[in-house]
Design an enzyme around this catalytic site. Structure first.
Site, PDB file in Angstrom:
ATOM      1  N   CYS A  48       0.819  -1.235   0.000  1.00  0.00           N
ATOM      2  CA  CYS A  48       0.000   0.000   0.000  1.00  0.00           C
ATOM      3  C   CYS A  48       0.846   1.276   0.000  1.00  0.00           C
ATOM      4  O   CYS A  48       0.363   2.335  -0.385  1.00  0.00           O
ATOM      5  CB  CYS A  48      -0.936   0.004   1.199  1.00  0.00           C
ATOM      6  SG  CYS A  48      -1.983  -1.447   1.258  1.00  0.00           S
ATOM      7  N   HIS A  77      -3.795   7.033   2.972  1.00  0.00           N
ATOM      8  CA  HIS A  77      -4.173   5.719   2.445  1.00  0.00           C
ATOM      9  C   HIS A  77      -5.561   5.376   2.979  1.00  0.00           C
ATOM     10  O   HIS A  77      -5.887   5.688   4.127  1.00  0.00           O
ATOM     11  CB  HIS A  77      -3.145   4.687   2.897  1.00  0.00           C
ATOM     12  CG  HIS A  77      -3.481   3.291   2.471  1.00  0.00           C
ATOM     13  ND1 HIS A  77      -3.757   2.980   1.175  1.00  0.00           N
ATOM     14  CD2 HIS A  77      -3.598   2.145   3.175  1.00  0.00           C
ATOM     15  CE1 HIS A  77      -4.023   1.689   1.091  1.00  0.00           C
ATOM     16  NE2 HIS A  77      -3.947   1.154   2.296  1.00  0.00           N
ATOM     17  N   ASN A 124     -10.071  -0.449  -0.099  1.00  0.00           N
ATOM     18  CA  ASN A 124      -8.615  -0.341  -0.109  1.00  0.00           C
ATOM     19  C   ASN A 124      -8.065  -0.889  -1.433  1.00  0.00           C
ATOM     20  O   ASN A 124      -8.189  -2.075  -1.722  1.00  0.00           O
ATOM     21  CB  ASN A 124      -8.090  -1.161   1.080  1.00  0.00           C
ATOM     22  CG  ASN A 124      -6.579  -1.138   1.203  1.00  0.00           C
ATOM     23  OD1 ASN A 124      -5.869  -0.684   0.318  1.00  0.00           O
ATOM     24  ND2 ASN A 124      -6.093  -1.649   2.322  1.00  0.00           N
TER      25      ASN A 124
HETATM   26  O1  UT7 Z   1      -3.759  -1.394   3.716  1.00  0.00           O
HETATM   27  C1  UT7 Z   1      -3.287  -1.867   4.923  1.00  0.00           C
HETATM   28  C2  UT7 Z   1      -3.806  -3.201   5.191  1.00  0.00           C
HETATM   29  N1  UT7 Z   1      -5.012  -3.381   5.888  1.00  0.00           N
HETATM   30  C3  UT7 Z   1      -5.521  -2.644   6.891  1.00  0.00           C
HETATM   31  O2  UT7 Z   1      -5.119  -1.560   7.192  1.00  0.00           O
HETATM   32  C4  UT7 Z   1      -6.646  -3.251   7.686  1.00  0.00           C
HETATM   33  C5  UT7 Z   1      -6.440  -3.053   9.161  1.00  0.00           C
HETATM   34  N2  UT7 Z   1      -7.434  -3.690   9.986  1.00  0.00           N
HETATM   35  C6  UT7 Z   1      -8.742  -3.334   9.986  1.00  0.00           C
HETATM   36  O3  UT7 Z   1      -9.149  -2.449   9.258  1.00  0.00           O
HETATM   37  C7  UT7 Z   1      -9.680  -4.020  10.964  1.00  0.00           C
HETATM   38  O4  UT7 Z   1      -8.938  -4.764  11.898  1.00  0.00           O
HETATM   39  C8  UT7 Z   1     -10.707  -4.973  10.259  1.00  0.00           C
HETATM   40  C9  UT7 Z   1     -11.716  -4.144   9.493  1.00  0.00           C
HETATM   41  C10 UT7 Z   1      -9.982  -5.918   9.325  1.00  0.00           C
HETATM   42  C11 UT7 Z   1     -11.465  -5.800  11.306  1.00  0.00           C
HETATM   43  O5  UT7 Z   1     -12.108  -4.929  12.225  1.00  0.00           O
HETATM   44  P1  UT7 Z   1     -11.994  -5.200  13.781  1.00  0.00           P
HETATM   45  O6  UT7 Z   1     -12.817  -4.194  14.459  1.00  0.00           O
HETATM   46  O7  UT7 Z   1     -10.516  -5.260  14.126  1.00  0.00           O
HETATM   47  O8  UT7 Z   1     -12.701  -6.613  13.920  1.00  0.00           O
HETATM   48  P2  UT7 Z   1     -12.095  -7.991  14.423  1.00  0.00           P
HETATM   49  O9  UT7 Z   1     -11.097  -8.547  13.442  1.00  0.00           O
HETATM   50  O10 UT7 Z   1     -11.651  -7.820  15.830  1.00  0.00           O
HETATM   51  O11 UT7 Z   1     -13.398  -8.916  14.374  1.00  0.00           O
HETATM   52  C12 UT7 Z   1     -14.517  -8.657  15.196  1.00  0.00           C
HETATM   53  C13 UT7 Z   1     -15.610  -9.664  14.886  1.00  0.00           C
HETATM   54  C14 UT7 Z   1     -15.093 -11.117  14.879  1.00  0.00           C
HETATM   55  O12 UT7 Z   1     -16.103 -11.918  15.455  1.00  0.00           O
HETATM   56  P3  UT7 Z   1     -16.005 -12.408  17.002  1.00  0.00           P
HETATM   57  O13 UT7 Z   1     -14.719 -13.170  17.078  1.00  0.00           O
HETATM   58  O14 UT7 Z   1     -15.974 -11.133  17.807  1.00  0.00           O
HETATM   59  O15 UT7 Z   1     -17.243 -13.212  17.165  1.00  0.00           O
HETATM   60  C15 UT7 Z   1     -14.979 -11.449  13.412  1.00  0.00           C
HETATM   61  O16 UT7 Z   1     -15.138 -12.813  13.150  1.00  0.00           O
HETATM   62  O17 UT7 Z   1     -16.137  -9.444  13.577  1.00  0.00           O
HETATM   63  C16 UT7 Z   1     -16.123 -10.662  12.827  1.00  0.00           C
HETATM   64  N3  UT7 Z   1     -15.945 -10.333  11.417  1.00  0.00           N
HETATM   65  C17 UT7 Z   1     -16.980 -10.068  10.593  1.00  0.00           C
HETATM   66  N4  UT7 Z   1     -18.303 -10.050  10.777  1.00  0.00           N
HETATM   67  C18 UT7 Z   1     -19.085  -9.726   9.724  1.00  0.00           C
HETATM   68  C19 UT7 Z   1     -14.795 -10.214  10.720  1.00  0.00           C
HETATM   69  N5  UT7 Z   1     -15.042  -9.879   9.443  1.00  0.00           N
HETATM   70  C20 UT7 Z   1     -16.401  -9.775   9.333  1.00  0.00           C
HETATM   71  C21 UT7 Z   1     -17.256  -9.449   8.278  1.00  0.00           C
HETATM   72  N6  UT7 Z   1     -18.588  -9.439   8.517  1.00  0.00           N
HETATM   73  N7  UT7 Z   1     -16.809  -9.141   7.037  1.00  0.00           N
END
Ligand code: UT7
Length: 331
Positions: free
Chosen positions: A117, A258, A288
């Site tokens: 990125c 970004h 992204n």
């Molecule tokens: O370009 C650079 C590269 N990427 C980034 O910068 C991404 C950086 N990270 C993020 O933006 C965030 O961490 C995410 C958007 C990827 C995830 O958000 P989060 O608030 O950190 O959520 P999490 O990974 O802690 O997941 C929370 C819950 C989980 O369920 P449980 O374990 O709490 O029951 C996941 O399984 O959300 C669940 N989950 C979803 N639910 C519905 C994960 N993805 C999804 C989804 N839809 N697409």
């Protein structure tokens, strides 16, 4: 500290986005997710997905042609073509060489730069160095990403985040008026490589039926860890880029970050001391697009009049590697 005299300026920008819009509701029909979850956690509403027959090189070529037109530069005048991409069309040759033949910039050297990125920021700095060394006067810097080709469409934690697109900038020797790249601060940390990577399909784990069956050629990400590192690194990069330019946050007319997640953008802006009305946001429309994100946002900001002659922009990015960086630019 006095603001340095730029060596190069951004003479023109361009972008290309595939027509096909995929909404959160479209994704919710094929995986266990919802528009509500995606919007609340990321700010994304929709993204563009390229059809199978559209190459990253073709998207990049469209963006590059627009940037060259705005800069008034002919293909034959380009001395160096740098293409940042995390999704090369083929392993050999570089996407840049395919793009060179499409654009017809036959007098240039062309190569790919891989910094995920942060690729566009790294590439601008490489172009600056080439021109500073007196090796040429015009650089074409293109970011072309077909993220849909490396996504695991069964993994809801990554599939909802990314999109396809291309952005470009023509970089030219500065005219001495003070317009151009004022400062940059780029870093990487390879110790954290496995927070965001594609384990298989390269020389370490060549493509095999097992790699394909286990989806090891597709993108894997530790979202939460990436999130924390992104905010910390981008905040620090903004501070250092400002310092190196002899500027403070109040001198910045527009922050072009970004676009991975609106929560990361808001946290970075807050830390950098820049109010959200001075931050460009399009993550809602495109998701992204890896290194294509920054040049597309930059081009849109210019088109909308949010950046124009005399304005001062700061751009900041973060990605796999890990890599990160920030730049200040006077238009
Ligand atoms: O370009 C650079 C590269 N990427 C980034 O910068 C991404 C950086 N990270 C993020 O933006 C965030 O961490 C995410 C958007 C990827 C995830 O958000 P989060 O608030 O950190 O959520 P999490 O990974 O802690 O997941 C929370 C819950 C989980 O369920 P449980 O374990 O709490 O029951 C996941 O399984 O959300 C669940 N989950 C979803 N639910 C519905 C994960 N993805 C999804 C989804 N839809 N697409």
């Amino acid at each position: 500290m006095q603001t340095p005299m730029p060596i190069v300026e951004i003479a023109g920008t361009g972008r290309f986005l595939p027509d096909n819009v995929v909404t959160n509701d479209d994704l919710a029909k094929r995986m266990d997710t919802s528009d509500e979850w995606i919007q609340t956690r990321t700010g994304i509403r929709e993204r563009r997905i390229a059809p199978p027959e559209l190459w990253a090189a073709q998207m990049g070529t469209e963006a590059a042609r627009k940037a060259m037109e705005k800069a008034g530069v002919e293909p034959g005048e380009v001395d160096i073509l740098i293409v940042s991409t995390a999704t090369p069309d083929r392993w050999l040759p570089s996407t840049a060489c395919d793009m060179q033949s499409l654009i017809g910039c036959d007098n240039a050297l062309a190569f790919d730069l891989m910094a995920a990125c942060t690729g566009h920021l790294y590439a601008l700095t490489m172009a600056e160095g080439y021109i500073a060394a007196g090796r040429g006067e015009v650089a074409l810097v293109v970011a072309a990403e077909k993220m849909s080709a490396i996504m695991d469409w069964d993994d809801r934690s990554t599939a909802v985040l990314f999109g396809d697109g291309a952005g470009a900038a023509v970089v030219r020797k500065a005219d001495g008026s003070g317009r151009g790249i004022l400062s940059s601060h780029h870093r990487s940390d390879g110790k954290l490589a496995e927070l965001l990577y594609r384990p298989g399909g390269g020389a370490v784990e060549p493509l095999s039926q097992t790699v394909l069956d286990e989806g090891r050629h597709l993108l894997k990400m530790e979202g939460r860890e990436i999130f924390k590192n992104a905010v910390r690194s981008m905040a620090e990069a903004c501070d250092l880029a400002l310092q190196k330019a002899g500027l403070t946050a109040s001198d910045i007319d527009l922050l072009v970050p970004h676009q991975a997640n609106i929560r990361i953008i808001e946290a970075t802006a807050k830390y950098a001391g820049i109010p959200m009305d001075k931050v460009y946001v399009n993550v809602d429309r495109y998701g992204n697009m890896s290194s294509a994100t920054v040049p597309i946002a930059f081009d849109e900001a210019i088109e909308q009049g949010r950046l124009g002659p005399g304005s001062t922009a700061m751009t900041v990015a973060f990605g796999a590697g890990l890599t990160w960086g920030a730049m200040t630019i006077r238009l």
